[in-house]
Enzyme design. Structure first.
Site, PDB file in Angstrom:
ATOM      1  N   SER A 702      41.140  37.280  35.388  1.00  0.00           N
ATOM      2  CA  SER A 702      39.871  36.787  34.835  1.00  0.00           C
ATOM      3  C   SER A 702      39.060  37.913  34.197  1.00  0.00           C
ATOM      4  CB  SER A 702      39.045  36.102  35.932  1.00  0.00           C
ATOM      5  OG  SER A 702      39.658  34.925  36.371  1.00  0.00           O
ATOM      6  N   SER A 873      38.400  31.893  34.905  1.00  0.00           N
ATOM      7  CA  SER A 873      39.537  30.960  34.948  1.00  0.00           C
ATOM      8  C   SER A 873      40.196  30.863  36.311  1.00  0.00           C
ATOM      9  CB  SER A 873      40.581  31.355  33.903  1.00  0.00           C
ATOM     10  OG  SER A 873      40.056  31.225  32.611  1.00  0.00           O
ATOM     11  N   GLU A 874      40.432  32.015  36.941  1.00  0.00           N
ATOM     12  CA  GLU A 874      41.254  31.981  38.149  1.00  0.00           C
ATOM     13  C   GLU A 874      40.524  31.412  39.357  1.00  0.00           C
ATOM     14  OE1 GLU A 874      44.504  35.189  38.046  1.00  0.00           O
ATOM     15  OE2 GLU A 874      42.795  36.096  37.035  1.00  0.00           O
ATOM     16  N   SER A 875      39.204  31.439  39.338  1.00  0.00           N
ATOM     17  CA  SER A 875      38.477  30.850  40.467  1.00  0.00           C
ATOM     18  C   SER A 875      38.825  29.375  40.623  1.00  0.00           C
ATOM     19  CB  SER A 875      36.962  31.003  40.269  1.00  0.00           C
ATOM     20  OG  SER A 875      36.492  30.235  39.170  1.00  0.00           O
TER      21      SER A 875
END
Length: 947
Positions: A702, A873-875
């Protein structure tokens, strides 16, 4: 060989066309050969719908429809016939406006399918739209489906005359800031027109000299190679060469270099061959590649290559590979080759003895497949000045060059990577293996080459999310305040060490995040096995951690008699509380986020109780988490250039995977150059070619929005300073040239000096430039008779700072949700036959993902981030799977400890509960005493302090 040709007349996109084709050709083969490359071939098995076209008004999956079975004079419609850039069809415009386009590979199939739907039913309900796409097997891996349904509903209103094209078109307001708006992605127009070239489309434009490649893959997990017989294959028609390891001009090993601050590492990193020569390490390893004039010739010859094996014991789990009597997967390294301890606070063993309540469990996660719709594809050829040109899906362009150079036998300066338009990756293309493979073949033949894997080949070749096995326990006092956490995690990273050190440190960051856990003792260990190798996947490392910690939060809340939502509120970190790695959280929005979610939680809980029947049970689950942004010792560089017409070009390698690197670049640049009063179309994006663009770093962790955002600000300030006249106005391009002032400026941003790495002896440290947070709420329905769980509703409260583009971020959130649902319920990669296909591996269809899904933003400004924002994004894929599992428990009273929560697993657990038995869970034997190892690392930490 005798070839039968068939002649037909078809009406293609309204024009009568005479065509000929081979007897075995599919309709997709024919249409693509005619240049209608909007027709995308993904699964090539009728499972994904990316190839959907209309035949006499009916939706047809052209990859499995034989061209010979289509009647003379049939009307065939493809996306090329739907609309033009100046006259879009309402569906095309709606897909742009409502964010239905991300990677865009599935978009042509959805658009054609939707057109047929609205011809048959001009006024569908949302559920009828979903049923249509489900029936016609239109699959999307990016969007979570809701934006697609939104788009169809909006377009339908226009086609019924109830709304106008203006109503569904985004309009830029002159002079207004586009940052924080729903400004469409610059790349979406080409994707809805079907003119955007992906890897296979680029391959179709290569010269007649280009060779097609077919791989020979191992069908065993672990073996010595005794011989490879390929004379028959090499003598087949059209075959130019069979390429083996002997043809590789470099080391043939993708070198894995541990980053600074790595955990205890007992491997040399020289373990990932491009083409195997002596040994097979996992099912799907490449042992040879056939180069031929046509793809059909290459594939036919590849089937004739014979590999003689001496099979060895295959270790397919951490426990098998870590066993004392297991042979080494790699002779030069022990199977357990990385260890990372975590210490925080006091001795947890004593604290557990005095704590009022405790809960413990053993949890495991699967080797989750990425399942993009486009299988892996790449091309390579010699370019100007003896440079090896490689076109691929890489999301780590410069990093891949570093990994390639020695392995293929070229200097870094002689390798140029260009990113094709990507039909989804989600992390697997961080690996350099595919670029290396095509480069080796181009060098061995001195010809341009192209390789597109079949979907089963793609599944067995590309890396997966690493499987994990965790024993953990959590304790609290009488008031529900967490007192201590212990965990021992074994990570099955498969055959190769790609990204292994980073993964190990990621796992220890998120057990206990984002709470105040004062005392922690933990150990994360990495192991080689003969499974598919681990590689980056969105939320890298955190889903394995949250599987244990967010399950334990619910379990401990139940022991203490406290509602799980309120238990999280009690323990959410407050200002001054430390993270699991003994650092302050960068921000503390936790309670605000819980307050935003509480009304949904209470309402859904009450409604779930009322809905319960003898046949269906309903439950609501919560999970709280997030992710770190970037890393220490990180940097990103971009360039801005003033053009003769007054426009500005932005050069970067912010790799576009469908996540929105184009709109991210545009929004940052527009905001940073506001003083120039540019319109969005005056900002030109030049991206993802290492021959023309500086090193912006990988699209991972991210990091890109944050790092590239700051680099853009630095470059923009330089350009503005150069253009600014003494009176405050700005020089034109001609004035800059006349005065000898450069028109191109580079901006390089480096992570701050206070962003230290994770200490390998204690686990203390931050090792990231930012943080984000996510709170998930899921409602599930469980069928009592079958055990099948279905997610009905989903809410996300997200805090990523100030949102840069609402379409892109919401799309990432909903797409992440769909991956979480799949991870929780269906997705797996362990059965080499069943899981080799998209459907077999459990990719969710539209009816598996809830339409009732919303994202609520809690925008806590990030003073350390560009435009007060940070990566996101990765959260969205970090912990949503546990919200689903917690909801299943709330509905049925049974906890699922191992993924996926398949119907038979839930049913078996419910039956056990009805018999009065405990739900079965296996205590993982991870091969060592955790506290013995922790004592060892504590002694090392003490010794190093004394030094």
């Amino acid at each position: 060989m005798f070839v039968t040709m068939i002649k037909r007349n078809f009406v293609i996109n309204g024009t009568l066309k005479f065509v000929t084709f081979e007897e075995g050709d599919t309709l997709a083969d024919l249409l693509r050969r005619l240049g209608l490359r909007s027709v995308k071939i993904g699964c090539n098995a009728g499972q994904c719908g990316s190839c959907s076209v209309l035949v006499d008004g009916d939706v047809v999956r052209s990859c499995i429809k034989k061209a010979k079975d289509i009647k003379e004079h049939s009307a065939i419609e493809t996306l090329e016939g739907m609309g033009t850039a100046k006259a879009l069809h309402p569906l095309q415009q709606a897909f742009i406006t409502y964010g239905a386009v991300q990677c865009g590979f599935c978009t042509p199939g959805f658009l054609m399918s939707a057109k047929a739907l609205l011809q048959a039913n001009p006024n569908p309900t949302r559920q009828e739209v979903r049923e249509w796409f489900n029936k016609h097997r239109n699959i999307c891996r990016c969007t979570g489906y809701k934006p697609i349904v939104d788009s169809v509903m909006a377009a339908a209103a226009v086609m019924r005359g109830e709304a106008s094209m203006e109503d569904i078109t985004y309009h830029y307001e002159e002079g207004a800031d586009i940052y924080g708006t729903s400004h469409p992605r610059p790349g979406s127009l080409a994707k809805v027109l079907g003119v955007c070239d992906y890897g296979e489309d680029f391959a179709a434009q290569m010269s007649d000299e280009a060779l097609h490649l077919a791989v020979v893959q191992a069908k065993v997990h672990h073996a010595n190679i005794l011989g490879i017989e390929y004379n028959e294959a090499e003598n087949m028609p059209g075959v130019v060469k069979v390429i083996t390891a002997a043809d590789v001009k470099g080391s043939n090993i993708l070198r894995i270099i541990p980053p600074l601050g790595s955990p205890h590492y007992y491997s040399d990193g020289l373990d990932h061959p491009i083409i195997c020569d002596k040994k097979i390490f996992r099912y799907g390893d490449v042992v040879a590649v056939v180069a031929a004039h046509t793809r059909k010739q290459a594939r036919m010859a590849a089937e004739k290559v014979k590999v003689i094996y001496e099979e060895l014991p295959a270790y397919l789990t951490f426990m098998e590979a870590a066993a004392k009597d297991a042979i080494r997967v790699h002779e030069q390294s022990p199977n357990v080759y990385i260890e990372q301890p975590l210490f925080k606070g006091g001795d947890t063993r004593e604290i557990f003895k005095t704590s009022e309540y405790s809960a413990e469990g053993s949890f495991s996660t699967t080797r989750q497949p990425h399942l993009p719709i486009e299988p892996d594809t790449a091309q390579a050829y010699w370019g100007e000045d003896g440079v090896m040109m490689i076109h691929c899906k890489s999301q780590n362009l410069y990093g891949n060059i570093a990994a390639l150079a020695d392995s293929i036998g070229l200097s870094k300066g002689k390798i140029r990577l260009v990113q094709n338009t990507v039909g989804g990756s989600f992390g697997y293309s961080m690996s350099a293996q595919m670029p290396a493979l095509v480069a080796v073949c181009a060098m061995a033949t001195d010809k341009p080459v192209s390789l597109t894997l079949s979907y089963p080949e793609h599944q067995h070749y590309t890396g997966k999310r690493s499987a994990s096995y965790t024993n953990a326990r959590l304790a609290c006092d009488k008031d529900g305040k967490i007192t201590a956490l212990e965990f021992h995690m074994g990570i099955d990273h498969g055959a190769y060490s790609d990204a292994s050190t980073t993964l190990t440190t990621k796992t220890i960051r998120f057990l206990g995040y984002p709470y105040n856990v004062p005392n922690i003792r933990g150990l994360s260990q990495m192991c080689f096995s003969n499974g598919n190798f681990g590689i980056a996947f969105r939320a890298f490392g955190s889903p394995q951690a949250y599987m244990a910690s967010e399950s334990l939060i619910d379990m401990l809340a139940a022991e203490a008699g406290i509602d799980p939502f309120e238990f999280r509120y009690i323990n959410a970190a407050r200002e001054g509380d430390l993270s699991p790695n003994s650092m302050s959280y960068r921000n503390y929005p936790m309670r605000e986020m819980l307050d935003l979610m509480r009304p949904y939680y209470k309402q859904w809980k009450e409604e779930a109780k009322r809905k319960n029947t003898a046949d269906k049970k309903y439950g609501v689950g919560v999970s709280f988490g997030g992710y770190h942004v970037g890393k220490s010792h990180d940097s990103a560089e971009v360039a801005l250039e003033l053009n003769e017409d007054g426009s500005v070009s932005h050069y970067n390698t912010w790799e576009e995977m469908g996540q929105g690197a184009d709109i991210g670049t545009l929004a940052h640049t527009y905001r940073c150059l506001r003083e120039l009063n540019l319109r969005p179309e005056q900002i030109h994006l030049v991206q993802n070619d290492t021959g023309t663009c500086p090193n912006t770093g990988s699209a991972s962790s991210s990091r890109s929005h944050h790092m590239a955002g700051w680099a853009t600000k630095i470059a923009a300030d330089k350009l503005l300073d150069a253009m600014r006249k003494p009176d405050g106005s700005f020089r034109s391009y001609s004035e800059m040239i006349r005065e000898g002032i450069p028109t191109k400026y580079f901006g390089k941003y480096e992570s701050p000096s206070d962003v230290g790495h994770i200490d390998k002896n204690t686990g203390h440290g931050f090792d990231s430039v930012g943080q984000n947070f996510i709170l998930n709420l899921a409602e599930v329905e469980v069928d009592v008779k079958t055990g099948k769980a279905k997610v009905l509703r989903y809410r996300i409260v997200s805090d990523i700072g100030i949102v840069g583009n609402r379409l892109a971020v919401t799309g990432q959130a909903l797409g992440g949700m769909s991956h979480c649902v799949g991870f929780a319920l269906t997705e797996n990669y362990e059965d080499m036959k069943r899981h080799g296909t998209m459907a077999g591996a459990g990719i969710p269809s539209i009816n598996d993902i809830p339409d009732d899904a919303e994202v609520v933003f809690n925008e806590t400004p990030r003073e350390y981030g560009p435009q007060n924002s940070t990566g996101c994004s990765e959260s969205y894929q970090s912990c949503g799977h546990v919200a689903v599992l917690n909801a299943i428990y709330d509905a049925t009273g049974v906890r699922i400890y191992t993924l996926p929560a398949a119907p038979e697993k839930i049913k078996e657990a419910m039956n056990a509960l009805n018999r009065g038995e405990a739900v079965r869970q296996e205590r993982w034997d991870l091969g060592c005493d955790m506290f013995e190892r922790l004592n060892h690392f504590e002694a090392k930490a003490t010794a190093e302090k004394l030094k």
